[in-house]
Design an enzyme around this catalytic site. Structure first.
Site: not given
Ligand code: GUN
Length: 284
Positions: A55, A99, A122
């Site tokens: 990211k 996350q 998100d």
């Molecule tokens: N963990 C697995 N997929 C995601 C996601 O799309 N966003 C976040 N913040 N954590 C995750």
């Protein structure tokens, strides 16, 4: 019918990122600062570390400023909430991402609820999930948004198709079903308590699989000519497997996403897109 076309998520992602970079540059020229994304990682989950690093790399590629916060496994719920509140108040931060999974899964709901809905890139906050349900413009979850872009990239119409979503998580299954509905598909959701899922999946024109079970979907569960989107990321002996048995299903599907190189890259690209969207809305 033409079978086994692979939907190249990496290529679509690269093309999309070029357009996003232009938007980010325009914002910077107009506002005198870069768009900012804060990423919060708590603990040492190896998969999460890889996602977070991807990211941050994507931010560099698109021209966003990333703010990475690494908290130890021992961070309390209050420590995380304090950080989220500080980021909510920080004008250089347009998007906030915590996350998942958090080391203490029980804290997730409260922490995600504290992220300002305006910065919730998100799309996990109840306000954004609710707006998606109502069909209002919202920040919608990144993986489902990427799924829609991948399906659209085939040139096939979504409206009127029977879309079956295997999985009902808040992160993928439910929002994917809502976005497909918004695109006028007829949507069925299957989950762990569904009786005879194969009977339902084999009627799907569009099949989205997000259940987290290595190669669960075999060719006898798939309709001839279906579009198959595989959200699975199952690690086994350091190799990544999807939720779909790719080789055999590709022979039957018209289009299919590979793992890796399908949904994954688009998820991060949609995160960039949501961050730009959040920044632009904040400007008004
Ligand atoms: N963990 C697995 N997929 C995601 C996601 O799309 N966003 C976040 N913040 N954590 C995750």
């Amino acid at each position: 019918m033409n079978k086994g076309n692979i939907i190249d998520g990496k290529k679509l992602s690269q093309e999309t990122r070029i357009r996003l970079k232009e938007q980010a540059e325009k914002f910077e020229a107009e506002c005198g600062r870069k768009i900012g994304l804060a990423v919060v990682l708590v603990g040492e989950n190896p998969a999460s570390k890889i996602y977070v690093s991807n990211k941050i790399k994507a931010c560099e590629e698109v021209g966003l400023k990333s703010f990475a916060y690494y908290l130890p496994e021992t961070a309390s719920k209050q420590d995380i909430l304090n950080l989220v509140e500080a980021l909510n108040d920080d004008n250089s931060v347009d998007g906030i991402l915590v996350q998942l999974p958090l080391p203490n899964k029980a804290d997730e709901k409260e922490i995600l609820a504290r992220v300002s809905p305006k910065k919730d890139v998100d799309g996990f906050h109840a306000v954004n999930a609710g707006n998606l349900l109502l069909g209002n413009d919202s920040l919608s979850a990144c993986t489902p948004s990427g799924i829609i872009e991948l399906i659209k990239s085939t040139g096939c119409e979504i409206a009127g198709k029977h879309a079956v979503v295997l999985g009902r998580s808040n992160i993928v299954g439910k929002p994917a079903a809502m976005l497909l509905l918004q695109n006028d598909a007829t949507v069925t959701i299957c989950h762990s308590k569904t009786k005879n899922p194969a009977q339902i999946t084999s009627q799907a024109d569009i099949l989205v699989v997000a259940i987290g079970r290595k190669e669960f979907v075999k060719s006898d569960m798939v309709k001839e000519g279906a579009i198959v989107i595989d959200v699975g990321m199952n690690r086994d002996n350091d190799k990544l497997y999807g939720d779909v048995a790719f080789e055999e299903v590709a022979k039957k599907a018209s289009y299919i996403t590979p793992v890796p190189g399908g949904v994954g890259p688009m998820t991060i690209t949609m995160l960039m897109s949501n961050t730009i969207k959040a920044a632009m809305s904040g400007k008004r």
